[in-house]
Design a protein around this motif. Structure first.
Motif, mmCIF file in Angstrom:
data_model
loop_
_atom_site.group_PDB
_atom_site.id
_atom_site.type_symbol
_atom_site.label_atom_id
_atom_site.label_comp_id
_atom_site.label_asym_id
_atom_site.label_seq_id
_atom_site.Cartn_x
_atom_site.Cartn_y
_atom_site.Cartn_z
ATOM 1 N N SER A 2 0.830 -1.202 0.000
ATOM 2 C CA SER A 2 0.000 0.000 0.000
ATOM 3 C C SER A 2 0.862 1.247 0.000
ATOM 4 N N ASP A 3 0.287 2.342 -0.510
ATOM 5 C CA ASP A 3 0.990 3.614 -0.508
ATOM 6 C C ASP A 3 1.088 4.145 0.927
ATOM 7 N N LEU A 4 1.978 5.122 1.112
ATOM 8 C CA LEU A 4 2.316 5.599 2.450
ATOM 9 C C LEU A 4 1.998 7.078 2.601
ATOM 10 N N GLN A 5 1.786 7.493 3.848
ATOM 11 C CA GLN A 5 1.564 8.897 4.164
ATOM 12 C C GLN A 5 2.347 9.258 5.420
ATOM 13 N N CYS A 6 2.790 10.513 5.488
ATOM 14 C CA CYS A 6 3.483 10.990 6.689
ATOM 15 C C CYS A 6 3.506 12.502 6.693
ATOM 16 N N ASP A 7 3.835 13.034 7.859
ATOM 17 C CA ASP A 7 4.044 14.485 7.951
ATOM 18 C C ASP A 7 5.364 14.874 7.300
ATOM 19 N N VAL A 8 6.440 14.137 7.628
ATOM 20 C CA VAL A 8 7.783 14.472 7.134
ATOM 21 C C VAL A 8 8.446 13.211 6.587
ATOM 22 N N ALA A 9 8.796 13.242 5.320
ATOM 23 C CA ALA A 9 9.594 12.176 4.718
ATOM 24 C C ALA A 9 11.034 12.658 4.605
ATOM 25 N N VAL A 10 11.976 11.816 5.018
ATOM 26 C CA VAL A 10 13.404 12.140 4.928
ATOM 27 C C VAL A 10 14.032 11.169 3.929
ATOM 28 N N ILE A 11 14.656 11.720 2.892
ATOM 29 C CA ILE A 11 15.292 10.892 1.865
ATOM 30 C C ILE A 11 16.785 10.835 2.164
ATOM 31 N N GLY A 12 17.261 9.681 2.567
ATOM 32 C CA GLY A 12 18.682 9.513 2.876
ATOM 33 C C GLY A 12 18.910 9.277 4.351
ATOM 34 N N ALA A 13 19.565 8.145 4.670
ATOM 35 C CA ALA A 13 19.792 7.772 6.075
ATOM 36 C C ALA A 13 21.253 7.902 6.446
ATOM 37 N N GLY A 14 21.866 9.034 6.058
ATOM 38 C CA GLY A 14 23.200 9.355 6.534
ATOM 39 C C GLY A 14 23.116 10.245 7.760
ATOM 40 N N THR A 15 24.201 10.923 8.058
ATOM 41 C CA THR A 15 24.241 11.764 9.260
ATOM 42 C C THR A 15 23.129 12.795 9.276
ATOM 43 N N ALA A 16 22.960 13.538 8.169
ATOM 44 C CA ALA A 16 21.936 14.579 8.119
ATOM 45 C C ALA A 16 20.543 13.978 8.175
ATOM 46 N N GLY A 17 20.326 12.873 7.459
ATOM 47 C CA GLY A 17 19.010 12.265 7.442
ATOM 48 C C GLY A 17 18.603 11.696 8.787
ATOM 49 N N ILE A 18 19.538 11.025 9.452
ATOM 50 C CA ILE A 18 19.253 10.487 10.784
ATOM 51 C C ILE A 18 18.881 11.613 11.739
ATOM 52 N N SER A 19 19.654 12.710 11.684
ATOM 53 C CA SER A 19 19.400 13.848 12.561
ATOM 54 C C SER A 19 18.059 14.503 12.235
ATOM 55 N N ARG A 129 5.583 1.741 -4.726
ATOM 56 C CA ARG A 129 4.710 2.505 -3.857
ATOM 57 C C ARG A 129 4.924 4.004 -4.044
ATOM 58 N N SER A 130 4.031 4.785 -3.515
ATOM 59 C CA SER A 130 4.194 6.235 -3.469
ATOM 60 C C SER A 130 4.052 6.706 -2.026
ATOM 61 N N VAL A 131 4.563 7.901 -1.770
ATOM 62 C CA VAL A 131 4.497 8.506 -0.443
ATOM 63 C C VAL A 131 3.871 9.887 -0.575
ATOM 64 N N THR A 132 2.819 10.124 0.152
ATOM 65 C CA THR A 132 2.272 11.473 0.271
ATOM 66 C C THR A 132 2.845 12.078 1.538
ATOM 67 N N ALA A 133 3.680 13.100 1.374
ATOM 68 C CA ALA A 133 4.389 13.719 2.501
ATOM 69 C C ALA A 133 4.070 15.203 2.539
ATOM 70 N N ALA A 134 3.599 15.674 3.671
ATOM 71 C CA ALA A 134 3.314 17.100 3.792
ATOM 72 C C ALA A 134 4.580 17.923 3.612
ATOM 73 N N ARG A 135 5.700 17.385 4.122
ATOM 74 C CA ARG A 135 7.001 18.040 3.956
ATOM 75 C C ARG A 135 8.064 16.975 3.707
ATOM 76 N N THR A 136 9.160 17.367 3.071
ATOM 77 C CA THR A 136 10.226 16.430 2.756
ATOM 78 C C THR A 136 11.575 17.055 3.075
ATOM 79 N N VAL A 137 12.486 16.248 3.604
ATOM 80 C CA VAL A 137 13.879 16.648 3.803
ATOM 81 C C VAL A 137 14.744 15.814 2.869
ATOM 82 N N ILE A 138 15.537 16.483 2.055
ATOM 83 C CA ILE A 138 16.484 15.813 1.159
ATOM 84 C C ILE A 138 17.822 15.723 1.882
ATOM 85 N N ALA A 139 18.324 14.509 2.048
ATOM 86 C CA ALA A 139 19.601 14.297 2.752
ATOM 87 C C ALA A 139 20.352 13.143 2.087
#
Length: 465
Positions: A2-19, A129-139
Motif C-alpha cells: 500500500s501507498d504511504l503517508q506521513c508528515d515528514v519524509a526524509v530521503i537519505g539515512a546518513g548523518t543529516a538524514g538520521i538527525s 509505492r508512493s508517499v504522500t508527505a506534507a514536507r520532505t527533507v532531502i539528505a
C-alpha cells in the motif's frame, strides 16, 4: 504493497538524514526515513573513521621510522594485510553501531527504497509505492566524482568509497586531487611504505586562506611524497597497471589511481524539477542556510547534498534544523549557525576557523618552527594565524601546526564565546605545552588593537615556549 503517508519524509539515512528524522519525530511529526541500503553513514563506512584508522597506522609507522633522533632504532616492518584487516574490523564496528540505531527506530519508519519526486508533496518509490508527505527533507549526501579520462580504467580506480576494501597496501599509488581527501590518504599511504604521487590542476595547495601556510603545507608534505601542481595527467592501462602521462613528456606507472577530485551532491534521479524549485545549471536548488528550506516550498535540504558545508558536525546540525522546521512548517524558524570549522588530518593538521584575514582588523602569528613543546616532540613546524576585530575579539584562525586539531577546538570555542586576546592571555597556560605557543599571536593582536597586555604577560614567555 500500500501507498504511504506521513508528515515528514526524509530521503537519505546518513548523518543529516538520521538527525532530521529524529528532530522531526521529536517535534511531534509522523516520519518516514527512506534509504536504499541503510548501510550506515559515509563517516562511519567510507569517510572519517576508516581514513583515521589508516592515518593512525601511518603515524605509528612514521614515529618508529623517525625515532632515531631520540636515540631509538626501530625501523618498522609493515604488514599491509594486517593494516587493512584492522582498519576494516574497526570500521565495521563503527558502522554496525549506526546500523544498530536503525533497528531502534519505531516500527514502519525505515523504508528500504529509492525515492524521487512526483511533485512537492509526493514521492515515488522504486518498489512501486508512493508517499504522500506534507514536507520532505532531502539528505542524499554526496558521491565521488570520476573525471572522464579515468572512467574507463575499471578496477585500477580507487575512491574513498572503495580504497579501504583493498586486501593489501599497493606498492604504488597515484592520487588525483590535492584536497582534503587526497592529501590525507596520500600521506597515510606514503608513511606506510607506498610510493605515492599527487597530481592537481591548481598551481598550489589551497587548503588555507594564508599563502604562507599553503607554502608550508606543500613543503612539509612534498618532503614525504611527490606533488605535481598544474598537471592534468592522461591515463592509460598498460599490462594491468596504470600509466600516467603529463607535462613535457613525463610519465610513470602505478598500481592504482585514487580519485580525490571532489564529492558532488547526489541529486541525480531525484527529479527535483518536479518540485517547482528553480534549479541552477548543476541541477541544484537555492536554499536558506539558516532554515534549510528550498525557496518557499515544503522541502528542506541538509548535509553534503546541499554542497555548502560538507563535514559531519555541520550535516548533523543542518539535519536537526531541517527536521525541526519541516515538522513546524509553515512556521519556519531561522537558526544561528556555528562558525565554519574544518580540519584536515594531515600531520601536522590543517584547520580553518570562522572568518579569515580579509575580515580582520588585527592579525597575530605564532610560529611553531621553534616552539618549545614542538621541539621536544620533534614536531617543530608550521604556524597559527589568529584574526581579531578592532576590539581584539577573536573572529577566526588558520593553522598548520602540531596538535592543530586540538588547538583548533580551543580557538573555535573562543570565537563562539566572543573572547578577546586579552581575556585568553589572562588565563593560565601550562608549561611546556603546545597551547602556550598561541600567546605570541595573542600578544600581537593586543598590541595591534592598542589593548594593554595583562600584567602577567609583560615578562614574556618561559624559556623554550
Amino acid at each position: 504493497m500500500s501507498d504511504l503517508q506521513c508528515d515528514v519524509a526524509v530521503i537519505g539515512a546518513g548523518t543529516a538524514g538520521i538527525s532530521a528524522e529524529r528532530a522531526a519525530r521529536g517535534a511531534g511529526a509522523s516520519t518516514l526515513l527512506i534509504d536504499p541500503n541503510f548501510a550506515g553513514t559515509v563517516c562511519a563506512t567510507v569517510g572519517c573513521m576508516p581514513s583515521k584508522l589508516l592515518l593512525a597506522a601511518a603515524k605509528r609507522a612514521h614515529h618508529a621510522r623517525t625515532a632515531d633522533i631520540f636515540g631509538i632504532s626501530a625501523p618498522p616492518q609493515i604488514d599491509g594485510k594486517a593494516v587493512m584487516q584492522r582498519l576494516r574490523r574497526e570500521r565495521d564496528r563503527f558502522a554496525q553501531g549506526v546500523r544498530d540505531g536503525f533497528k531502534r527506530l519505531p516500527q514502519g519508519v525505515a523504508i528500504t527504497a529509492r525515492a524521487r519526486f512526483a511533485g512537492p508533496n509526493r514521492l515515488l518509490l522504486d518498489d512501486g509505492r508512493s508517499v504522500t508527505a506534507a514536507r520532505t527533507v532531502i539528505a542524499t549526501g554526496s558521491a565521488p566524482a570520476i573525471p572522464g579520462p579515468f572512467q574507463h580504467l575499471g578496477d585500477l580506480i580507487l575512491t574513498n568509497d572503495n580504497v579501504f576494501e583493498l586486501p593489501d597496501l599497493p606498492e604504488s599509488l597515484a592520487v588525483i586531487g590535492a584536497g582534503v581527501i587526497g592529501l590525507e590518504l596520500a600521506q597515510a599511504m606514503a608513511r606506510l611504505g607506498v610510493r605515492v604521487a599527487v597530481f592537481d590542476r591548481a598551481n598550489q595547495i589551497r587548503l588555507s586562506r594564508q599563502p604562507a601556510i599553503n607554502q608550508a603545507i606543500a613543503q612539509a608534505l612534498g618532503a614525504e611524497f611527490a606533488i605535481h601542481h598544474g598537471s592534468s595527467p592522461t591515463p592509460s592501462r598498460v599490462d594491468g597497471k596504470l600509466r600516467l602521462d603529463w607535462g613535457a613528456g613525463r610519465s610513470d606507472m602505478f598500481d592504482h589511481v585514487l580519485i580525490a577530485a571532489g564529492r558532488p551532491p547526489q541529486v541525480a534521479g531525484l527529479d527535483l524539477d518536479r518540485t517547482g524549485a528553480t534549479l541552477d545549471e548543476r541541477g541544484m536548488p537555492t536554499f536558506n542556510d539558516q532554515t534549510m528550506q528550498i525557496e518557499d516550498l515544503p522541502i528542506f535540504i541538509a548535509g553534503d547534498v546541499n554542497g555548502a558545508r560538507p563535514v559531519l558536525h555541520e550535516a548533523s546540525q543542518e539535519g536537526a534544523i531541517a527536521g525541526r522546521n519541516a515538522a513546524r512548517f509553515p512556521q519556519v524558524q531561522p537558526f544561528d549557525r556555528s562558525p565554519q570549522f574544518t580540519i584536515t588530518f594531515t600531520d601536522p593538521p590543517i584547520a580553518r576557523i570562522g572568518k579569515g584575514p580579509d575580515d580582520a582588523a588585527c592579525v597575530g602569528l605564532s610560529d611553531y618552527g621553534n616552539q618549545g613543546r614542538a621541539r621536544v616532540e620533534d614536531q617543530a613546524q608550521g604556524s597559527v594565524h589568529l584574526y581579531a576585530d578592532s576590539q581584539d575579539r577573536l573572529i577566526g584562525a588558520d593553522l598548520f601546526a602540531p596538535g592543530g586539531d586540538h588547538l583548533a577546538h580551543l580557538l573555535l570555542w573562543a570565537v563562539i564565546e566572543g573572547a578577546t586576546a586579552t581575556e585568553l592571555l589572562n588565563r593560565p597556560f601550562y608549561h611546556p605545552t603546545l597551547e602556550e605557543g598561541l600567546r605570541s599571536a595573542l600578544r600581537q593582536i593586543c598590541r595591534a588593537s592598542d589593548t594593554a597586555l595583562p600584567p602577567n604577560q609583560d615578562c614574556g614567555n618561559p624559556p623554550g615556549s
